[in-house]
Write an enzyme that holds these catalytic residues in place. Structure first.
Site, PDB file in Angstrom:
ATOM      1  N   ALA A  12       0.932  -1.207   0.006  1.00 54.83           N
ATOM      2  CA  ALA A  12       0.004   0.009   0.022  1.00 54.83           C
ATOM      3  C   ALA A  12       0.783   1.175   0.184  1.00 54.83           C
ATOM      4  O   ALA A  12       0.246   2.475   0.042  1.00 54.83           O
ATOM      5  CB  ALA A  12      -0.942   0.084   1.154  1.00 54.83           C
TER       6      ALA A  12
ATOM      7  N   ARG B 243      -2.637   5.682   4.056  1.00 62.83           N
ATOM      8  CA  ARG B 243      -3.366   4.261   4.166  1.00 62.83           C
ATOM      9  C   ARG B 243      -3.584   4.049   5.663  1.00 62.83           C
ATOM     10  O   ARG B 243      -4.417   3.441   6.227  1.00 62.83           O
ATOM     11  CB  ARG B 243      -2.683   3.292   3.921  1.00 62.83           C
TER      12      ARG B 243
ATOM     13  N   ASP C 298       5.540 -25.054   4.364  1.00 63.71           N
ATOM     14  CA  ASP C 298       5.407 -26.565   4.030  1.00 63.71           C
ATOM     15  C   ASP C 298       4.604 -27.281   5.140  1.00 63.71           C
ATOM     16  O   ASP C 298       3.785 -26.574   5.790  1.00 63.71           O
ATOM     17  CB  ASP C 298       6.832 -27.091   4.711  1.00 63.71           C
ATOM     18  N   LEU C 299       4.312 -28.460   4.459  1.00 61.90           N
ATOM     19  CA  LEU C 299       3.047 -29.275   5.168  1.00 61.90           C
ATOM     20  C   LEU C 299       3.061 -29.301   6.730  1.00 61.90           C
ATOM     21  O   LEU C 299       2.052 -29.274   7.237  1.00 61.90           O
ATOM     22  CB  LEU C 299       3.035 -30.631   4.371  1.00 61.90           C
TER      23      LEU C 299
ATOM     24  N   ARG D  10      -6.216 -22.937  13.442  1.00 65.80           N
ATOM     25  CA  ARG D  10      -7.193 -21.882  12.850  1.00 65.80           C
ATOM     26  C   ARG D  10      -8.298 -22.676  12.267  1.00 65.80           C
ATOM     27  O   ARG D  10      -9.304 -21.924  12.046  1.00 65.80           O
ATOM     28  CB  ARG D  10      -6.557 -21.008  11.837  1.00 65.80           C
TER      29      ARG D  10
HETATM   30  C1  LIG Z   1      -7.214 -19.262  19.813  1.00 67.04           C
HETATM   31  C2  LIG Z   1      -5.973 -18.499  19.505  1.00 67.04           C
HETATM   32  C3  LIG Z   1      -5.812 -17.269  20.587  1.00 67.04           C
HETATM   33  C4  LIG Z   1      -4.692 -16.452  20.296  1.00 67.04           C
HETATM   34  N1  LIG Z   1      -4.686 -15.295  21.328  1.00 67.04           N
HETATM   35  C5  LIG Z   1      -3.460 -14.563  21.185  1.00 67.04           C
HETATM   36  C6  LIG Z   1      -3.366 -13.394  21.775  1.00 67.04           C
HETATM   37  O1  LIG Z   1      -4.316 -13.092  22.673  1.00 67.04           O
HETATM   38  N2  LIG Z   1      -2.448 -12.461  21.645  1.00 67.04           N
HETATM   39  C7  LIG Z   1      -1.198 -13.026  20.775  1.00 67.04           C
HETATM   40  O2  LIG Z   1      -0.455 -12.035  20.884  1.00 67.04           O
HETATM   41  N3  LIG Z   1      -1.305 -13.957  20.268  1.00 67.04           N
HETATM   42  C8  LIG Z   1      -2.387 -14.983  20.056  1.00 67.04           C
HETATM   43  N4  LIG Z   1      -2.573 -16.021  19.443  1.00 67.04           N
HETATM   44  C9  LIG Z   1      -1.227 -16.211  18.479  1.00 67.04           C
HETATM   45  C10 LIG Z   1      -0.504 -17.489  19.088  1.00 67.04           C
HETATM   46  O3  LIG Z   1       0.035 -16.922  20.422  1.00 67.04           O
HETATM   47  C11 LIG Z   1       0.682 -17.778  18.359  1.00 67.04           C
HETATM   48  O4  LIG Z   1       1.429 -16.833  17.953  1.00 67.04           O
HETATM   49  C12 LIG Z   1       0.034 -18.216  16.832  1.00 67.04           C
HETATM   50  O5  LIG Z   1      -0.996 -19.261  16.823  1.00 67.04           O
HETATM   51  C13 LIG Z   1       1.411 -18.736  15.917  1.00 67.04           C
HETATM   52  O6  LIG Z   1       1.636 -20.043  16.589  1.00 67.04           O
HETATM   53  P1  LIG Z   1       3.123 -20.536  16.422  1.00 67.04           P
HETATM   54  O7  LIG Z   1       3.912 -19.556  17.094  1.00 67.04           O
HETATM   55  O8  LIG Z   1       3.168 -21.996  17.128  1.00 67.04           O
HETATM   56  O9  LIG Z   1       3.250 -20.613  14.839  1.00 67.04           O
HETATM   57  P2  LIG Z   1       4.621 -20.595  14.071  1.00 67.04           P
HETATM   58  O10 LIG Z   1       4.949 -18.930  14.157  1.00 67.04           O
HETATM   59  O11 LIG Z   1       4.375 -20.855  12.687  1.00 67.04           O
HETATM   60  O12 LIG Z   1       5.609 -21.091  14.782  1.00 67.04           O
HETATM   61  C14 LIG Z   1       5.596 -22.725  14.508  1.00 67.04           C
HETATM   62  C15 LIG Z   1       6.247 -23.541  15.668  1.00 67.04           C
HETATM   63  O13 LIG Z   1       7.706 -22.955  15.262  1.00 67.04           O
HETATM   64  C16 LIG Z   1       8.434 -22.717  16.684  1.00 67.04           C
HETATM   65  N5  LIG Z   1       8.941 -21.161  16.478  1.00 67.04           N
HETATM   66  C17 LIG Z   1       8.663 -20.503  15.516  1.00 67.04           C
HETATM   67  N6  LIG Z   1       9.357 -19.284  15.685  1.00 67.04           N
HETATM   68  C18 LIG Z   1      10.087 -19.425  16.987  1.00 67.04           C
HETATM   69  C19 LIG Z   1      10.905 -18.715  17.875  1.00 67.04           C
HETATM   70  N7  LIG Z   1      11.352 -17.542  17.504  1.00 67.04           N
HETATM   71  N8  LIG Z   1      11.237 -19.169  19.251  1.00 67.04           N
HETATM   72  C20 LIG Z   1      10.949 -20.360  19.261  1.00 67.04           C
HETATM   73  N9  LIG Z   1      10.290 -21.178  18.816  1.00 67.04           N
HETATM   74  C21 LIG Z   1       9.711 -20.820  17.595  1.00 67.04           C
HETATM   75  C22 LIG Z   1       7.477 -23.055  17.841  1.00 67.04           C
HETATM   76  O14 LIG Z   1       7.529 -24.311  18.432  1.00 67.04           O
HETATM   77  C23 LIG Z   1       6.178 -22.899  17.082  1.00 67.04           C
HETATM   78  O15 LIG Z   1       5.109 -23.433  17.827  1.00 67.04           O
HETATM   79  C24 LIG Z   1      -3.606 -16.767  19.460  1.00 67.04           C
HETATM   80  C25 LIG Z   1      -3.553 -18.035  18.828  1.00 67.04           C
HETATM   81  C26 LIG Z   1      -4.866 -18.961  18.983  1.00 67.04           C
HETATM   82  C27 LIG Z   1      -4.949 -19.994  17.830  1.00 67.04           C
END
Ligand SMILES: Cc1cc2nc3c(=O)[nH]c(=O)nc-3n(C[C@H](O)[C@H](O)[C@H](O)COP(=O)(O)OP(=O)(O)OC[C@H]3O[C@@H](n4cnc5c(N)ncnc54)[C@H](O)[C@@H]3O)c2cc1C
Length: 301
Positions: free
Chosen positions: A123, A196, A212-213, A223
């Site tokens: 944007a 914007r 990736d899968l 989700r």
């Molecule tokens: C129902 C629901 C409610 C939520 N509410 C909130 C909220 O109120 N506030 C908020 O901020 N977020 C919220 N989230 C977001 C949530 O905390 C996660 O940020 C989001 O679901 C992404 O998940 P993830 O980090 O596991 O995924 P990805 O970023 O894809 O990471 C996948 C996995 O890789 C590893 N990983 C990736 N990056 C790192 C890293 N830098 N350090 C260590 N390990 C890593 C972890 O094992 C992680 O689980 C919510 C999510 C859901 C589903």
């Protein structure tokens, strides 16, 4: 409009010129390639490219296990074994690249999934389209009284009409002012990167999203879950349908062990064992908190 006439023409052109390939091909996925699946009022997901099929997961696993996999009856058994035992890297051998059009407030949730590659519409460079997510009346709901992160009863009558009108008129007025502020003939105007900031979070953006899968399953697990916000859940559900056609065996294992399965704590297993032995166990006797107990009981309903 989910797809512009130009995008439709591009899809038709791409689908009209198939090329032979020696790469692994999933027949189910070929049917989806480039086609848009509409989501919400103006959004869509469409597959731009993919890599691998169920066999690619098996092939990678056999590299690590070698002759050790011979005892596994078939590919499906091996994929289910990998899923069951969290042996996740073979699933990373498959990838998908999607073009997604989504409201910015949905993109805010989506982008938290860091294990993907993203390239978004700029944007700063381009003018945003006048397209806003306006919920269907059945999705205009009040704050939930039991869940701080959820919605409750659907709004009705005059209140629903008032809210809908506010959403529409605010979006429209913001966009009118955005256009009026931009640099254009007759005025110096404001740069696109600044103008914007006045746009609401329900305006649509677009991006390419490659993942990736293994990480896609993680995204879908969170989700496509009933607890996820409706507006991101419908995107996850649309993607899940595509994945089911792309990798029927892996998706079947994912549905069984992750979407349909549950993780039980040691306390929950203890309660289950005691119940199976005929004991009546209450929350107070379980060692679980009220919240844990509610969720535990919810599993069996
Ligand atoms: C129902 C629901 C409610 C939520 N509410 C909130 C909220 O109120 N506030 C908020 O901020 N977020 C919220 N989230 C977001 C949530 O905390 C996660 O940020 C989001 O679901 C992404 O998940 P993830 O980090 O596991 O995924 P990805 O970023 O894809 O990471 C996948 C996995 O890789 C590893 N990983 C990736 N990056 C790192 C890293 N830098 N350090 C260590 N390990 C890593 C972890 O094992 C992680 O689980 C919510 C999510 C859901 C589903």
């Amino acid at each position: 409009m989910p797809l512009t006439p130009d995008q439709k023409a591009e899809i038709e052109a791409l689908r009209a010129s198939p090329r032979p390939t020696l790469r692994a091909v999933s027949e189910g996925m070929e049917a989806h390639l480039y086609r848009a699946h509409e989501v919400l009022d103006h959004g869509f997901i469409r597959v731009i490219d993919y890599m691998g099929d169920d066999a690619a997961i098996v092939q990678a696993a056999r590299v690590s296990y070698g002759a050790g996999t011979k005892h596994v009856q078939n590919d499906e058994g091996l994929i289910r074994y990998l899923m069951r035992h969290w042996h996740s890297t073979p699933f990373e051998m498959c990838e998908i690249k999607l073009h997604v059009k989504l409201p910015i407030f949905v993109a805010r949730q989506w982008i938290r999934h860091r294990t993907a590659n993203v390239n978004e519409y700029s944007a700063r460079y381009s003018i945003m389209d006048r397209e806003f997510y306006i919920p269907q009346p059945e999705h205009l709901a009040a704050q939930s009284t039991v869940n701080n992160q959820g919605r409750g009863a659907v709004l009705e009558g005059a209140e629903a009409a008032r809210v809908l009108e506010m959403l529409k008129s605010d979006a429209s007025r913001s966009y009118d002012n955005y256009e009026a502020m931009l640099s254009q003939d007759g005025q110096q105007g404001l740069a696109r990167e600044l103008a914007r900031m006045n746009l609401p979070a329900n305006i649509y953006t677009q991006w390419y999203w490659k993942v990736d899968l293994h990480n896609l399953f993680h995204f879908l697990r969170l989700r496509a879950d009933p607890h996820a916000q409706y507006e991101i859940r419908v995107y996850a559900e649309a993607i899940a349908k595509v994945v089911a056609d792309w990798l029927p065996i892996a998706f079947g294992a994912f549905e069984d062990y992750r979407m349909g399965g549950v993780t039980l704590s040691a306390k929950a297993i203890d309660v289950l064992k005691r119940r199976l032995a005929g004991e009546v166990v209450t929350q107070e006797q379980s060692g679980m908190s009220k919240g844990e107990w509610r969720e535990f009981e919810g599993i069996w309903r």
